[in-house]
Design a protein around this motif. Structure first.
Motif, PDB file in Angstrom:
ATOM      1  N   ARG A  56      38.666 -35.279 -94.975  1.00  0.00           N
ATOM      2  CA  ARG A  56      39.673 -34.328 -95.459  1.00  0.00           C
ATOM      3  C   ARG A  56      39.691 -33.067 -94.614  1.00  0.00           C
ATOM      4  O   ARG A  56      40.739 -32.473 -94.360  1.00  0.00           O
ATOM      5  N   SER A  57      38.501 -32.644 -94.175  1.00  0.00           N
ATOM      6  CA  SER A  57      38.454 -31.437 -93.346  1.00  0.00           C
ATOM      7  C   SER A  57      39.151 -31.648 -92.016  1.00  0.00           C
ATOM      8  O   SER A  57      39.622 -30.692 -91.395  1.00  0.00           O
ATOM      9  N   MET A  58      39.262 -32.896 -91.575  1.00  0.00           N
ATOM     10  CA  MET A  58      39.943 -33.197 -90.315  1.00  0.00           C
ATOM     11  C   MET A  58      41.407 -33.573 -90.529  1.00  0.00           C
ATOM     12  O   MET A  58      42.096 -33.984 -89.596  1.00  0.00           O
ATOM     13  N   GLY A  59      41.873 -33.477 -91.745  1.00  0.00           N
ATOM     14  CA  GLY A  59      43.299 -33.679 -92.002  1.00  0.00           C
ATOM     15  C   GLY A  59      43.711 -35.098 -92.252  1.00  0.00           C
ATOM     16  O   GLY A  59      44.899 -35.404 -92.255  1.00  0.00           O
ATOM     17  N   GLY A  60      42.783 -36.018 -92.485  1.00  0.00           N
ATOM     18  CA  GLY A  60      43.138 -37.412 -92.704  1.00  0.00           C
ATOM     19  C   GLY A  60      43.678 -37.652 -94.095  1.00  0.00           C
ATOM     20  O   GLY A  60      43.342 -36.952 -95.043  1.00  0.00           O
ATOM     21  N   THR A  61      44.562 -38.657 -94.206  1.00  0.00           N
ATOM     22  CA  THR A  61      45.133 -39.005 -95.515  1.00  0.00           C
ATOM     23  C   THR A  61      44.474 -40.232 -96.109  1.00  0.00           C
ATOM     24  O   THR A  61      44.678 -40.530 -97.282  1.00  0.00           O
ATOM     25  N   GLY A  62      43.716 -40.987 -95.318  1.00  0.00           N
ATOM     26  CA  GLY A  62      43.101 -42.218 -95.813  1.00  0.00           C
ATOM     27  C   GLY A  62      44.063 -43.389 -95.850  1.00  0.00           C
ATOM     28  O   GLY A  62      43.775 -44.412 -96.460  1.00  0.00           O
ATOM     29  N   LEU A  63      45.257 -43.242 -95.214  1.00  0.00           N
ATOM     30  CA  LEU A  63      46.257 -44.307 -95.229  1.00  0.00           C
ATOM     31  C   LEU A  63      46.521 -44.884 -93.850  1.00  0.00           C
ATOM     32  O   LEU A  63      47.193 -45.912 -93.723  1.00  0.00           O
ATOM     33  N   GLY A  64      46.015 -44.233 -92.795  1.00  0.00           N
ATOM     34  CA  GLY A  64      46.343 -44.656 -91.437  1.00  0.00           C
ATOM     35  C   GLY A  64      45.939 -46.084 -91.131  1.00  0.00           C
ATOM     36  O   GLY A  64      46.743 -46.869 -90.602  1.00  0.00           O
ATOM     37  N   LEU A  65      44.701 -46.446 -91.441  1.00  0.00           N
ATOM     38  CA  LEU A  65      44.239 -47.801 -91.135  1.00  0.00           C
ATOM     39  C   LEU A  65      44.925 -48.837 -92.022  1.00  0.00           C
ATOM     40  O   LEU A  65      45.173 -49.967 -91.593  1.00  0.00           O
ATOM     41  N   ALA A  66      45.239 -48.452 -93.276  1.00  0.00           N
ATOM     42  CA  ALA A  66      45.961 -49.370 -94.154  1.00  0.00           C
ATOM     43  C   ALA A  66      47.349 -49.656 -93.599  1.00  0.00           C
ATOM     44  O   ALA A  66      47.829 -50.803 -93.606  1.00  0.00           O
ATOM     45  N   ILE A  67      48.031 -48.595 -93.096  1.00  0.00           N
ATOM     46  CA  ILE A  67      49.354 -48.795 -92.491  1.00  0.00           C
ATOM     47  C   ILE A  67      49.232 -49.647 -91.233  1.00  0.00           C
ATOM     48  O   ILE A  67      50.048 -50.550 -90.982  1.00  0.00           O
ATOM     49  N   SER A  68      48.206 -49.386 -90.421  1.00  0.00           N
ATOM     50  CA  SER A  68      48.007 -50.163 -89.201  1.00  0.00           C
ATOM     51  C   SER A  68      47.839 -51.643 -89.528  1.00  0.00           C
ATOM     52  O   SER A  68      48.394 -52.519 -88.842  1.00  0.00           O
ATOM     53  N   LYS A  69      47.090 -51.941 -90.567  1.00  0.00           N
ATOM     54  CA  LYS A  69      46.876 -53.339 -90.956  1.00  0.00           C
ATOM     55  C   LYS A  69      48.193 -54.000 -91.362  1.00  0.00           C
ATOM     56  O   LYS A  69      48.472 -55.141 -90.970  1.00  0.00           O
ATOM     57  N   GLU A  70      49.027 -53.266 -92.132  1.00  0.00           N
ATOM     58  CA  GLU A  70      50.297 -53.831 -92.566  1.00  0.00           C
ATOM     59  C   GLU A  70      51.245 -54.020 -91.381  1.00  0.00           C
ATOM     60  O   GLU A  70      51.961 -55.028 -91.299  1.00  0.00           O
ATOM     61  N   VAL A  71      51.279 -53.035 -90.450  1.00  0.00           N
ATOM     62  CA  VAL A  71      52.149 -53.151 -89.280  1.00  0.00           C
ATOM     63  C   VAL A  71      51.779 -54.374 -88.452  1.00  0.00           C
ATOM     64  O   VAL A  71      52.642 -55.153 -88.012  1.00  0.00           O
ATOM     65  N   LEU A  72      50.505 -54.576 -88.218  1.00  0.00           N
ATOM     66  CA  LEU A  72      50.069 -55.726 -87.423  1.00  0.00           C
ATOM     67  C   LEU A  72      50.344 -57.040 -88.145  1.00  0.00           C
ATOM     68  O   LEU A  72      50.628 -58.055 -87.508  1.00  0.00           O
ATOM     69  N   ALA A  73      50.253 -57.017 -89.480  1.00  0.00           N
ATOM     70  CA  ALA A  73      50.594 -58.222 -90.231  1.00  0.00           C
ATOM     71  C   ALA A  73      52.059 -58.590 -90.037  1.00  0.00           C
ATOM     72  O   ALA A  73      52.414 -59.769 -89.953  1.00  0.00           O
ATOM     73  N   LEU A  74      52.943 -57.563 -89.935  1.00  0.00           N
ATOM     74  CA  LEU A  74      54.364 -57.823 -89.673  1.00  0.00           C
ATOM     75  C   LEU A  74      54.566 -58.456 -88.304  1.00  0.00           C
ATOM     76  O   LEU A  74      55.541 -59.188 -88.090  1.00  0.00           O
ATOM     77  N   HIS A  75      53.666 -58.174 -87.365  1.00  0.00           N
ATOM     78  CA  HIS A  75      53.764 -58.734 -86.014  1.00  0.00           C
ATOM     79  C   HIS A  75      53.007 -60.052 -85.873  1.00  0.00           C
ATOM     80  O   HIS A  75      52.943 -60.615 -84.775  1.00  0.00           O
ATOM     81  N   GLY A  76      52.385 -60.520 -86.943  1.00  0.00           N
ATOM     82  CA  GLY A  76      51.584 -61.740 -86.864  1.00  0.00           C
ATOM     83  C   GLY A  76      50.240 -61.511 -86.202  1.00  0.00           C
ATOM     84  O   GLY A  76      49.587 -62.468 -85.762  1.00  0.00           O
ATOM     85  N   GLY A  77      49.807 -60.266 -86.122  1.00  0.00           N
ATOM     86  CA  GLY A  77      48.521 -59.930 -85.519  1.00  0.00           C
ATOM     87  C   GLY A  77      47.518 -59.490 -86.562  1.00  0.00           C
ATOM     88  O   GLY A  77      47.744 -59.628 -87.772  1.00  0.00           O
ATOM     89  N   ARG A  78      46.424 -58.937 -86.111  1.00  0.00           N
ATOM     90  CA  ARG A  78      45.403 -58.466 -87.049  1.00  0.00           C
ATOM     91  C   ARG A  78      44.586 -57.361 -86.401  1.00  0.00           C
ATOM     92  O   ARG A  78      44.625 -57.159 -85.174  1.00  0.00           O
ATOM     93  N   ILE A  79      43.859 -56.617 -87.223  1.00  0.00           N
ATOM     94  CA  ILE A  79      43.002 -55.523 -86.773  1.00  0.00           C
ATOM     95  C   ILE A  79      41.661 -55.659 -87.461  1.00  0.00           C
ATOM     96  O   ILE A  79      41.594 -56.035 -88.640  1.00  0.00           O
ATOM     97  N   TRP A  80      40.575 -55.415 -86.733  1.00  0.00           N
ATOM     98  CA  TRP A  80      39.239 -55.458 -87.314  1.00  0.00           C
ATOM     99  C   TRP A  80      38.334 -54.495 -86.555  1.00  0.00           C
ATOM    100  O   TRP A  80      38.734 -53.925 -85.532  1.00  0.00           O
TER     101      TRP A  80
END
Length: 617
Positions: free
Chosen positions: A566-590
């Motif tokens: 939180r002190s660095m300004g994160g929302t806690g949603l960035g990696l969740a969005i990244s996972k969904e975006v890659l799923a739309l492309h048929g890819g994955r993130i780990w």
């Protein structure tokens, strides 16, 4: 079930063995008593006979030993002892009152006559004036010897010892007779056992034949064949039993037909139920379970039937079977995770099976799968809680600084700009969070549009890293000395993607890598290809991610270090969005990580290799 009977468990074996055992016990008792009595009698007779011979010798030797003529004495004694040569008499010695040998019946040992006896028993008899009699084993001849040492007292002077008679007789002949008798007894016993076995087998066959037929018929009844009948051999107890089995076969057939029709109706109902059903006996053992219940519990039929319902439902020590009988409430059951299968949440409703008399004969449990409902409800609660918490922090800051400005802080030209900057920063943070939430909402609803185009991943990744290189030269990062290391394949990789959304994913991962890297740390970026994928990786040298958190970092609002994030300004949603975006492309993130050494994030996108000539020809 037709269980094969082992040969030693069969009546054909037990009845002959019983007769043999009884015969052996009888023969053992009779033989032991008879042989013992025979042995005692023969040894006593032999002992008495030898004792008579000793007394006869004493009477014959008394007048001779009273005579003081030494030469006459020895010749007379020798004449008497000649009558005792051979037979059971091994050796007879006559010794005077001084211990000198006056004669012996052993013709090979005449040289000892006139010598002093060294026999301890003779010396003891002279000293104690008492007789000795015992058996010993002659090791040279391997035979038993009865030794009799008896003093000769003077008839004229009572109590005065005038000599000794030592007689050794071969008692082994008696034991030989006993062994012969034992051999005869054993042979007779053997023939008696053979005859007993033959008779026992005949008797056992007469008993077991009707029993075998009755057993076969009862097995046929158990398997559902009621057509056969047991043959009746007589009017005895076995005949009456056979007649009873025939009557039982008819009654069981009628009862089975009724039960089978009821069972088929019950099976049909249970089979087509959408809920799981278990039924127990009065001890809590599962007796009925349908396929749906087995599916919900992840068990097989043989693993559930006959087992306690407490173990089948994995209730542990929290509940007892009595508690299930008495409860009227619904229970929520959590079935533990298995390989490649998430935890299941079941709702169990219990009702007792009770007869008209009030006797409780079992329990029925109906299971419903509420995993999805519980998961959706839990996600809803978590989402509301997280959004409320994430928005409350910046709103509290905005409200506090706004109130301070309202109270007159705006007049302070040194403090007011800082307050306004904080308000602007927190407002931007809320806008980013709302924007991220809108993106996720569109993805969840399937409304997110992607504009696919072929893009060179080499150029796109290089462009993004060039931008971050420029950012590293800015005033904010100049003192931190961050370094971005590139490791790209030389082959140009063309991938069909939505360039803006993939750029957003890579930006998010690079921002996280730089945020959590120590001053002077390196961020290594790699681009490579496999046979069907393009793989990007970003490696930092930061604090790393604990193993327990690694599987959760792509969940919404999940933070490993909440305060620092939180002190660095994160929302806690960035990696969740990244996972969904890659799923739309048929890819994955780990990700992989080692604590205190750094983390590596991988992005994989589908890739098909083609040549420029094939594409543009």
């Amino acid at each position: 079930m037709n269980k094969k009977i082992k040969w030693f468990q069969s009546i054909h074996f037990k009845i002959p063995m019983l007769f043999i055992f009884l015969l052996l016990v009888s023969l053992q008792i009779i033989g032991a008593y008879f042989i013992r009595q025979l042995e005692t009698e023969l040894i006593n007779n032999f002992d008495n006979q030898m004792s008579l011979n000793v007394r006869f010798l004493e009477n014959s030797l008394n007048p001779i030993l009273e005579d003081e003529d030494q030469d006459t004495t020895e010749s007379l004694i020798q004449n008497i002892l000649r009558d005792y040569i051979g037979g059971e008499f091994l050796e007879i010695q006559v010794v005077d009152d001084q211990g000198y040998i006056l004669g012996t019946n052993d013709q090979t040992r005449q040289s000892i006559v006139g010598l002093k006896s060294t026999d301890r028993d003779v010396q003891q008899a002279l000293l104690l004036e008492s007789s000795r009699k015992y058996q010993y084993l002659d090791e040279d001849k391997n035979s038993r010897v009865l030794k009799n040492v008896s003093p000769i007292f003077s008839p004229s002077n009572s109590g005065e010892i005038i000599g000794i008679v030592m007689m050794e007789s071969n008692i082994e002949t008696v034991y030989s007779q006993i062994r012969d008798v034992v051999t005869i007894f054993l042979n007779a016993s053997f023939f008696a056992i053979i005859i007993t076995i033959i008779l026992a087998v005949i008797i056992s066959r007469g008993i077991t034949k009707p029993i075998s037929e009755m057993r076969s018929q009862t097995m046929n009844i158990a398997q559902g064949d009621y057509s056969g009948k047991v043959r009746i051999y007589g009017d005895d107890e076995l005949g009456q039993l056979a007649d009873t089995i025939n009557d039982l076969s008819l009654k069981v057939k009628d009862a089975q037909e009724t039960t089978e029709s009821e069972r088929q109706r019950l099976d049909s109902v249970l089979k087509h139920m959408s809920d799981g059903v278990l039924a127990t006996d009065r001890r809590g053992k599962v007796i009925i379970i349908n396929n749906r219940a087995l599916e919900l519990l992840g068990m097989k039929q043989e693993e559930a039937v006959g087992k306690s319902i407490m173990k089948v439902l994995k209730l542990g020590t929290e509940f007892t079977f009595r508690h299930l009988l008495e409860t009227r409430e619904e229970l929520i059951l959590h079935i533990p995770e298995e390989e490649e299968k998430e935890e299941s949440i079941l709702q169990g409703e219990f009702s007792i099976i009770q007869r008209e008399t009030g006797f409780i004969s079992g329990l029925v449990c109906v299971l419903s799968d509420i995993t999805k409902q519980e998961k959706v409800e839990q996600e809803r609660r978590n989402f509301v809680s997280n959004v409320s918490h994430e928005l409350r922090t910046p709103l509290t800051s905005v409200k506090s600084y706004t109130e301070a400005l309202q109270e007159g802080v705006w007049k302070d030209e040194e403090i007011a700009p800082g307050f306004l900057q904080v308000i602007s920063t927190e407002t931007d943070r809320m806008i980013r969070m709302v924007t991220d939430l809108l993106h996720l909402s569109r993805m969840d609803q399937g409304n997110m549009q992607v504009e696919m185009e072929y893009v060179s991943m080499n150029d796109l990744f290089t462009h993004i890293l060039d931008r971050f290189d420029m950012m590293m030269q800015s005033e904010a990062y100049r003192e931190k000395n961050y370094k971005i290391v590139r490791d790209f394949t030389q082959r140009t990789l063309w991938v069909e993607i939505d360039q803006d959304k993939i750029t957003q994913v890579i930006d998010n991962i690079l921002n996280n890598a730089i945020k959590y890297s120590p001053d002077g740390g390196s961020v290594t970026c790699r681009l490579m290809e496999t046979h069907n994928s393009v793989v990007l990786s970003v490696t930092d040298e930061g604090m790393g991610i604990p193993r327990k958190d690694l599987n959760h970092i792509f969940e919404r609002f999940y933070r490993v270090d909440k305060a620092r994030a939180r002190s660095m300004g994160g929302t806690g949603l960035g990696l969740a969005i990244s996972k969904e975006v890659l799923a739309l492309h048929g890819g994955r993130i780990w990700a992989t990580s080692v604590e205190n050494k750094g983390s590596t994030f991988f992005i994989s996108l589908p890739y098909e290799s083609f040549d420029d000539e094939e594409e543009w020809g």
